[in-house]
Design an enzyme around this catalytic site. Structure first.
Site, PDB file in Angstrom:
ATOM      1  N   HIS A   1       0.601  -1.142  -0.086  1.00 41.41           N
ATOM      2  CA  HIS A   1      -0.035  -0.159  -0.212  1.00 41.41           C
ATOM      3  C   HIS A   1       0.871   1.384  -0.112  1.00 41.41           C
ATOM      4  CE1 HIS A   1      -4.184  -1.590   0.513  1.00 41.41           C
ATOM      5  NE2 HIS A   1      -3.587  -2.572   1.324  1.00 41.41           N
TER       6      HIS A   1
ATOM      7  N   ASP B   1      -0.705  -4.355   5.725  1.00 40.31           N
ATOM      8  CA  ASP B   1      -1.878  -5.450   5.393  1.00 40.31           C
ATOM      9  C   ASP B   1      -1.741  -5.605   3.927  1.00 40.31           C
ATOM     10  OD1 ASP B   1      -2.105  -2.608   5.141  1.00 40.31           O
ATOM     11  OD2 ASP B   1      -4.201  -2.892   4.423  1.00 40.31           O
ATOM     12  N   GLU B   2      -2.167  -6.699   3.186  1.00 40.44           N
ATOM     13  CA  GLU B   2      -2.314  -6.847   1.841  1.00 40.44           C
ATOM     14  C   GLU B   2      -0.965  -6.621   1.250  1.00 40.44           C
ATOM     15  OE1 GLU B   2      -6.909  -5.900   1.015  1.00 40.44           O
ATOM     16  OE2 GLU B   2      -5.716  -4.263   1.472  1.00 40.44           O
ATOM     17  N   VAL B   3       0.229  -7.032   1.322  1.00 38.43           N
ATOM     18  CA  VAL B   3       1.397  -6.981   0.599  1.00 38.43           C
ATOM     19  C   VAL B   3       1.245  -7.496  -0.719  1.00 38.43           C
ATOM     20  CG1 VAL B   3       3.782  -7.143   0.664  1.00 38.43           C
ATOM     21  CG2 VAL B   3       2.552  -6.635   2.824  1.00 38.43           C
TER      22      VAL B   3
END
Ligand code: ACM
Length: 677
Positions: A257, A320-322
């Site tokens: 992100h 998060d959400e790499v």
């Protein structure tokens, strides 16, 4: 149940049982959140022009400012001009404030927020150990103000109040859409009114970096579209929050992100770039390169600079959400993983997080991150924020970390106040041990901003956040949904008095859509419809950071009060259709209005392309109204509906409960029980 479960369950019952009777505020009070213990006594304290505040102990500047803000609010509530002079002597004072001390120089998670209020003999005494306790108590004082034909008054109460959870937050994402300082400050006013204590400020993401760095000026220079907070503004917001008993925890999301960092500084990314500010919501590959020492030097210097602005002991690293695409594509990074025995990309992220954790420790910060960061090698001072599922909170606390829960409190998921109110960070049937329970610090609601702009944020946060705030503050036993909605409607008005615009929102948007004042057809529809969820809207058509958020869906509000109201009306009618005449008549009127609304909305659509967005929902609501009328008539007459008719009606209701364009009708589930004979 295991033996341990029984012990925990018994401990919880013991802890809460004495509070159960006391925890529910007497029905005549409109307190939100409900205090831990309230007793209502005879008599009351008149609020008139002789109202005086005395601070007998603990007159630090922050406390005095809080009192100075409270007096005008009381004046505006009552229409009575009052003295703004704060005495130090209790004689003749209406409100006596007795505070043991200012509390921590930087508010910490263990700050004592408790207070007591004791009324009698014409005055009310507010006692607290700290200024933050006084700030909490002053909000309760304002909520206690009531009126009759002659007077405003505060009933004689005895209140002992302390929060159930120490971390009670709201995340505000200012990366996807920026929010000006004035909006953040209004949000802080609302948060303080409902006794929340953490602003989690999501300051960076693929779509923009929102802080001014003097050390790395290209961050805001090319990574923000000039929409960022200056350092002076950040100091202002942090001080404003502190004055209201609210900590500010910054989030700088990494290693994923993070495309916006690399617009100015591509050398810290794992892939060559070039990079641009993200305009869409997903699909960005830019990720920090965990293998380069220069990356850690950069982060160290950045955190060093920002630490001077954000005094809180916690620092949110995101995590998060790499997106591991760049890591996979880089032969150098793959070689590094082999050399360091890092088996997969999760292990590489864990390596990065450990390096980050050491940097944070050097800057006297504890790390907090999303649940993907959970790893046994991190220090146990790390806090894990659960967003993918409640189970991650359990995993974190059972591994010795502290945790906060966000999974049920995503405001863009458009859950009702009821659903979020009943979602408890520590459910009554929790199987956690007492030690693990103690590591559940609390919860945070999340206001992600893909589909909100400064004009709409207040309508998305409020009033639902007030219901969540009560879940975080009040005893678990405070769970009467009907009473919550009764008090929420009152709290909503109080929030408006602070300048928040959630109730004027729909009308304002609709007047623009209709280019004039003739908004009734759309307003009548939106009394029964809410926006679809973020996911449904994204699937419903492309939006980017550049899309003006001014459609009918943006005018709608989540969980309109009629959703709860119709459930009660239907329940009354089913209980006794003949005796509950008022409920029957209200429902019949609603159903016929729904049937007749569709042509009016079509007419609005003929005058405004934007209003066309309301037509699918209006048509579906008309079908629901027609079914409702027939079902109601059948109940009243005692003539059952045919099975074939009921079957086809159910099919129509099921379809009507799905998204209608970008709106969701909130009343369909309540109508369904009318079909059952
Ligand atoms: C998140 O919602 N990706 C934390």
């Amino acid at each position: 149940m295991t033996r341990l479960d029984l012990i925990v369950a018994a401990a919880l019952v013991c802890a809460t049982a004495p509070g159960i009777a006391r925890a529910q505020a007497p029905a005549t009070l409109n307190l939100m959140p409900v205090p831990s213990s309230v007793a209502l006594r005879n008599g009351s304290i008149n609020i008139d022009s002789t109202f005086r505040v005395a601070v007998v102990h603990g007159d630090d500047a922050r406390l005095m400012d809080a009192v100075e803000r409270m007096i005008p609010r009381l004046e505006y509530r009552t229409g009575i001009a009052m003295s703004h002079v704060i005495a130090h002597d209790s004689s003749g004072a209406t409100l006596v404030i007795d505070c043991d001390g200012p509390g921590e120089p930087v508010q910490g998670i263990d700050e004592d927020e408790s207070y007591t209020l004791t009324g009698g003999n014409g005055s009310l005494t507010l006692h607290a150990a700290t200024t933050v306790g006084v700030i909490r108590g002053l909000e309760t004082v304002l909520q206690l103000v009531d009126g009759d034909a002659q007077h405003y008054f505060i009933p004689n109460v005895s209140i002992t109040d302390t929060p159930r959870f120490k971390w009670r937050g709201l995340l505000v994402d200012v990366s996807r859409h920026f929010e000006p300082v004035s909006e953040i400050e209004r949000t802080l006013d609302g948060m303080s009114a409902v006794k929340l204590n953490v602003l989690h400020w999501h300051l960076s993401d693929d779509q923009g970096i929102r802080v001014e760095s003097k050390r790395y000026p290209k961050l805001q220079g090319v990574g923000s579209d000039s929409l960022f907070y200056t350092q002076a503004q950040i100091r202002e917001v942090v001080a404003y929050a502190r004055d209201r008993g609210i900590r500010v925890v910054p989030e700088f999301d990494m290693p994923g992100h993070s495309s916006a960092w690399f617009v100015g500084y591509p050398q810290y990314a794992s892939g060559p770039g070039p990079y641009a500010i993200g305009r869409r919501w997903t699909g960005y590959a830019g990720v920090f390169d965990p293998t380069r020492e220069t990356v850690y030097k950069f982060i160290d210097r950045f955190i060093g600079e920002m630490s001077a602005l954000f005094p809180d002991a916690y620092w949110h690293i995101g995590g998060d959400e790499v997106n591991a695409t760049q890591w996979k594509q880089s032969a150098r990074i793959q070689k590094f993983m082999t050399a360091h025995h890092l088996a997969d990309h999760a292990a590489l992220q864990a390596y990065f997080n450990q390096r980050l954790s050491r940097i944070l420790t050097k800057h006297h910060k504890h790390m907090i991150g999303w649940d993907e960061i959970l790893h046994p090698d991190l220090p146990r001072t790390t806090v894990v924020q659960s967003w993918r599922g409640t189970q991650y909170l359990g995993q974190a606390v059972s591994q010795g970390f502290s945790g906060i829960l966000s999974t049920p409190y995503y405001l863009d998921a458009m859950k009702s106040s009821e659903q979020m109110y009943l979602a408890d960070p520590l459910a009554g049937d929790s199987t956690l041990t007492p030690d693990q329970v103690a590591r559940v610090l609390g919860g945070e609601a999340c206001m992600w901003s893909e589909l909100i702009a400064p004009e709409s944020i207040e309508s998305r946060i409020w009033p639902r956040l007030a219901a969540i705030a009560e879940r975080f503050w009040s005893p678990r036993s405070v769970s009467d949904v009907g009473d919550m909605y009764r008090r929420l409607a009152i709290q909503d008005v109080r929030l408006e008095q602070l300048g928040l615009g959630q109730e004027s929102h729909t009308d304002r948007f609709l007047r623009r859509i209709m280019n004039g004042p003739d908004v009734a057809p759309l307003a009548d529809l939106l009394a029964f419809a809410e926006p679809v969820t973020l996911g449904q809207r994204v699937h419903g058509g492309p939006t980017t950071q550049m899309t003006p958020l001014v459609q009918v869906v943006d005018a709608a509000q989540p969980d309109p009060p009629n959703r709860w109201r119709i459930q009660q009306l239907v329940a009354d009618v089913i209980a006794s259709p003949r005796t509950n005449v008022a409920a029957h008549d209200t429902l019949a009127k609603w159903f016929s209005d729904w049937r007749d609304l569709a042509p009016r909305v079509h007419d609005a659509g003929n005058r405004s392309p934007l209003a066309q967005g309301a037509i699918p929902a209006a048509d579906a609501l008309a079908r629901v109204g027609t079914i409702g009328l027939a079902a109601l008539e059948a109940r009243k007459s005692g003539m059952p509906l045919s099975q074939a008719w009921a079957d086809s009606a159910k099919v129509i209701l099921t379809a009507a409960d799905k998204p209608q364009g970008l709106l969701h009708l909130v009343v369909v589930p309540a109508v369904r029980p009318l079909l059952m004979q």
